[in-house]
Design a protein around this motif. Structure first.
Motif, PDB file in Angstrom:
ATOM      1  N   ILE B 261       0.866  -1.176   0.000  1.00  0.00           N
ATOM      2  CA  ILE B 261       0.000   0.000   0.000  1.00  0.00           C
ATOM      3  C   ILE B 261       0.900   1.222   0.000  1.00  0.00           C
ATOM      4  O   ILE B 261       1.676   1.438   0.945  1.00  0.00           O
ATOM      5  CB  ILE B 261      -0.922   0.033   1.240  1.00  0.00           C
ATOM      6  CG1 ILE B 261      -1.874  -1.166   1.217  1.00  0.00           C
ATOM      7  CG2 ILE B 261      -1.705   1.326   1.285  1.00  0.00           C
ATOM      8  CD1 ILE B 261      -2.873  -1.178   2.351  1.00  0.00           C
ATOM      9  N   GLY B 263       1.258   5.421  -0.210  1.00  0.00           N
ATOM     10  CA  GLY B 263       0.452   6.613   0.048  1.00  0.00           C
ATOM     11  C   GLY B 263       1.192   7.631   0.884  1.00  0.00           C
ATOM     12  O   GLY B 263       2.158   7.293   1.564  1.00  0.00           O
ATOM     13  N   LYS B 269      -2.776   4.417   5.615  1.00  0.00           N
ATOM     14  CA  LYS B 269      -2.100   3.145   5.277  1.00  0.00           C
ATOM     15  C   LYS B 269      -2.143   2.168   6.461  1.00  0.00           C
ATOM     16  O   LYS B 269      -2.483   0.992   6.303  1.00  0.00           O
ATOM     17  CB  LYS B 269      -0.631   3.402   4.893  1.00  0.00           C
ATOM     18  CG  LYS B 269      -0.455   4.263   3.662  1.00  0.00           C
ATOM     19  CD  LYS B 269       0.996   4.424   3.262  1.00  0.00           C
ATOM     20  CE  LYS B 269       1.831   5.181   4.286  1.00  0.00           C
ATOM     21  NZ  LYS B 269       1.401   6.559   4.511  1.00  0.00           N
ATOM     22  N   THR B 270      -1.801   2.662   7.653  1.00  0.00           N
ATOM     23  CA  THR B 270      -1.788   1.784   8.839  1.00  0.00           C
ATOM     24  C   THR B 270      -3.206   1.299   9.151  1.00  0.00           C
ATOM     25  O   THR B 270      -3.390   0.140   9.555  1.00  0.00           O
ATOM     26  CB  THR B 270      -1.173   2.515  10.052  1.00  0.00           C
ATOM     27  OG1 THR B 270       0.123   2.980   9.676  1.00  0.00           O
ATOM     28  CG2 THR B 270      -1.052   1.621  11.257  1.00  0.00           C
ATOM     29  N   ASP B 352       4.709  -2.478   8.604  1.00  0.00           N
ATOM     30  CA  ASP B 352       4.392  -1.045   8.550  1.00  0.00           C
ATOM     31  C   ASP B 352       5.611  -0.243   8.998  1.00  0.00           C
ATOM     32  O   ASP B 352       5.863  -0.147  10.203  1.00  0.00           O
ATOM     33  CB  ASP B 352       3.181  -0.794   9.482  1.00  0.00           C
ATOM     34  CG  ASP B 352       2.619   0.614   9.342  1.00  0.00           C
ATOM     35  OD1 ASP B 352       2.724   1.177   8.250  1.00  0.00           O
ATOM     36  OD2 ASP B 352       2.071   1.126  10.342  1.00  0.00           O
ATOM     37  N   GLY B 353       6.448   0.274   8.206  1.00  0.00           N
ATOM     38  CA  GLY B 353       6.424   0.392   6.813  1.00  0.00           C
ATOM     39  C   GLY B 353       7.852   0.236   6.250  1.00  0.00           C
ATOM     40  O   GLY B 353       8.877   0.343   6.923  1.00  0.00           O
ATOM     41  N   THR B 388       3.380  -1.459   3.883  1.00  0.00           N
ATOM     42  CA  THR B 388       3.015  -0.074   3.585  1.00  0.00           C
ATOM     43  C   THR B 388       4.294   0.671   3.246  1.00  0.00           C
ATOM     44  O   THR B 388       5.370   0.327   3.741  1.00  0.00           O
ATOM     45  CB  THR B 388       2.354   0.636   4.786  1.00  0.00           C
ATOM     46  OG1 THR B 388       3.307   0.728   5.844  1.00  0.00           O
ATOM     47  CG2 THR B 388       1.115  -0.073   5.259  1.00  0.00           C
ATOM     48  N   GLU B 390       5.599   4.858   2.395  1.00  0.00           N
ATOM     49  CA  GLU B 390       5.212   6.260   2.259  1.00  0.00           C
ATOM     50  C   GLU B 390       5.753   6.845   0.966  1.00  0.00           C
ATOM     51  O   GLU B 390       6.881   6.563   0.566  1.00  0.00           O
ATOM     52  CB  GLU B 390       5.761   7.043   3.453  1.00  0.00           C
ATOM     53  CG  GLU B 390       5.214   8.438   3.524  1.00  0.00           C
ATOM     54  CD  GLU B 390       5.114   8.913   4.967  1.00  0.00           C
ATOM     55  OE1 GLU B 390       5.698   9.956   5.260  1.00  0.00           O
ATOM     56  OE2 GLU B 390       4.485   8.228   5.798  1.00  0.00           O
TER      57      GLU B 390
END
Lengths: 117, 468
Positions: B261, B263, B269-270, B352-353, B388, B390
């Motif tokens: 994911i 974003g 996301k989390t 994450d992440g 995830t 960023e």
């Protein structure tokens, strides 16, 4: 003044022990393993033996056993990092000194030994 | 088939492909403080634990008592095996007086006397420093012969950084190098098996740490993948934890695949990850690796959207591994995740992440290879993985800053912000979904009291209406 035999394979331990005993006015002889210690003890009949346990060729306990069998009656100090309770055999030594020891520990053991004797 | 002895250092045994060979001679080289003495002692204690007999001969001036006092703080240390099974003696006096020939005789005598099956000679540089290259070569050769004749494994420790063409390196069966390296402000330790005669090795440098358990080596996870990747895949779908997202993806994520994911910060996301974890059960548990929010913060975040992470942890449905941002070893983290997932047979893994993992890497270009290896190991147990990552763009980016990560995952979701009617709205787009048809339209969502809701935010609509 005592004639003392130090049986010790670790050079640094032998050195600082010798220096302390010489400063205290004693005559020091050195052996780097039990086999050599046995030979010097037979020849020189020291008034005190301070021996390590774990050494090459012959360990301290074996050396003490042999010396006692041969009739050596002088006091022997066993110095070791191995706790006394963990010793596999208990030959006839007169004092146990836990390593690492300090100068006062060594001199204290000697004072006690010679007061007793 | 030569028998092997485990070193007692898990990761190192993996690099050595099963430990040290019986009757072989090894050199362990590294600067002072690199961990050679701890490694050698760890080997000795492990060796006697498995029924062997070990002999530690030192040529150093430092006394054994001092060394043992330091070692006694480490968990592998066991006083009760000294000296019956593990003997410490000094060869310094013999070397001083009788030179290398005397030391050779002493080693022979001690190995025999103690019936040693493992021998360490600490401070080989002392033997080398006062002699010619030819004499030293002869010494190493004879020592190797003695050990081999007695079928004892010999480990020689030296802090000298001698070239690979040095006689000792050409003669011995194995050569292990410990290094203490610095990149920028950061220092880190590595171990490399440069040679292992008669055995495969995991080549290259591998990170390690000195801990209360001794050395902990973490083989570079990508270097441990052997052969072609397994194509074994569990058929079926795994729910994302969101009914509408399951519909958009044709029933959820394909089983035992990896999803990413992407974003910008704060987009949710989390929260998507928490929904994914909410489907975990004690029978089909999940592992989460958190690199940002602490478990406490995650719990309150989950509680705010009606998910009870605490209960999931208590029931065994969820295990949270939290590695706060610091100078982490990424290989250690990766192995922690894989081993934890394997130990509980996890079916869901949420990481994450990815950006935090990358920030912790000494060589960031390794990231896709590390994730690929993690995916391979997790696929083996039938786990579906969600990462995830960023991105900087708040809105639909022209180029996906994927760092090649999206290449190695099967499914990619992009979360973005949309600016419409003086407000920021959230949107989800499916970029790819392995072997699946999916709805390619961007879908608006918002974060509500129950988490992700695929609809325009009603509160936003009211606020805009009031403002007009």
């Amino acid at each position: 003044m005592l004639r003392i035999l130090i049986v010790e394979d670790e050079a640094l331990v032998a050195l600082v022990t010798s220096l302390a005993l010489e400063e205290a006015g004693h005559h020091v002889m050195e052996a780097i393993n039990g086999e050599e210690g046995l030979k010097i003890a037979r020849q020189e009949q020291p008034e005190l033996i301070i021996t390590d346990y774990m050494m090459p060729r012959m360990n301290g306990l074996e050396m003490i056993e042999k010396l006692r069998e041969e009739g050596f009656e002088g006091p022997i100090v066993l110095a070791s990092a191995i706790p006394e309770a963990n010793l596999p055999i208990r030959p006839q030594y007169d004092a146990y000194l836990q390593k690492p020891y300090r100068e006062q520990d060594l001199l204290g053991v000697m004072r006690r030994l010679f007061r007793e004797s | 088939m030569i028998e092997r002895f485990l070193t007692g250092v898990d990761g190192l045994d993996q690099i050595l492909r099963g430990g040290l060979l019986q009757g072989s001679a090894y050199i362990v080289q590294g600067p002072p403080g690199a961990g050679k003495t701890i490694l050698a002692n760890q080997f000795c204690f492990s060796h006697v634990r498995s029924g062997g007999r070990a002999l530690y001969v030192s040529l150093l001036a430092e006394s054994h008592e001092r060394m043992l006092a330091y070692l006694s703080a480490l968990s592998f240390y066991n006083e009760s095996v000294i000296p019956q099974a593990l003997q410490y003696v000094s060869g310094y006096g013999t070397l001083e007086r009788d030179g290398l020939p005397g030391l050779i005789k002493l080693m022979r005598h001690e190995i025999k006397r103690h019936q040693a099956t493992a021998v360490v000679l600490d401070g080989v540089f002392v033997a080398q420093s006062n002699t010619s290259e030819g004499e030293f070569r002869k010494f190493v050769h004879e020592l190797q012969g003695i050990a081999n004749f007695s079928n004892a494994t010999l480990v020689m420790l030296t802090h000298q950084s001698r070239p690979s063409g040095s006689p000792e390196h050409t003669m011995v069966d194995g050569w292990i190098e410990l290094s203490d390296e610095v990149k920028g402000f950061r220092s880190y330790r590595t171990i490399e098996v440069k040679k292992h005669r008669g055995s495969e090795i995991l080549r290259g440098k591998h990170p390690f740490r000195i801990t209360g358990c001794g050395l902990r080596v973490f083989p570079r996870i990508e270097s441990t993948l052997t052969g072609a990747p397994s194509n074994s895949r569990v058929e079926g779908r795994v729910s994302t934890g969101l009914k509408q997202l399951d519909e958009l993806t044709g029933g959820g994520l394909p089983c035992s695949t990896a999803a990413l994911i992407l974003g910008p910060t704060g987009v949710g996301k989390t929260t998507f990850g928490l929904h994914f974890l909410s489907e975990a059960t004690p029978q089909e548990p999940a592992v989460m690796l958190g690199l940002y929010e602490s478990p406490g913060l995650l719990q309150s975040k989950a509680r705010a959207i009606g998910l009870d992470i605490e209960a999931a942890c208590k029931s065994g449905a969820l295990t949270i591994l939290w590695r706060p941002p610091s100078e982490n070893l990424v290989d250690e983290i990766a192995w922690d995740v894989v081993e934890k997932a394997k130990s509980i047979n996890a079916k869901r893994v949420f990481v994450d992440g990815v950006a935090a993992l990358k920030d912790n890497l000494i060589y960031p270009e390794r990231l896709p290879y590390i994730l690929n290896a993690m995916n391979a190991y997790l696929r083996e147990i039938g786990a579906t993985v969600l990462y995830t990552s960023e991105i900087r763009d708040m809105h639909m980016p022209d180029v996906l800053p994927t760092d090649e990560v999206s290449v190695i995952v099967d499914n990619v979701f992009l979360l973005t912000y949309l600016r419409r009617e003086q407000a920021l709205r959230r949107s989800l787009s499916i970029i790819k979904l392995r072997e699946s048809r999916f709805d390619a339209r961007a879908t608006e969502f918002h974060l509500s009291g129950t988490g992700v809701a695929f609809a325009p935010d009603p509160e936003l609509r009211e606020a805009i209406a009031e403002g007009q």
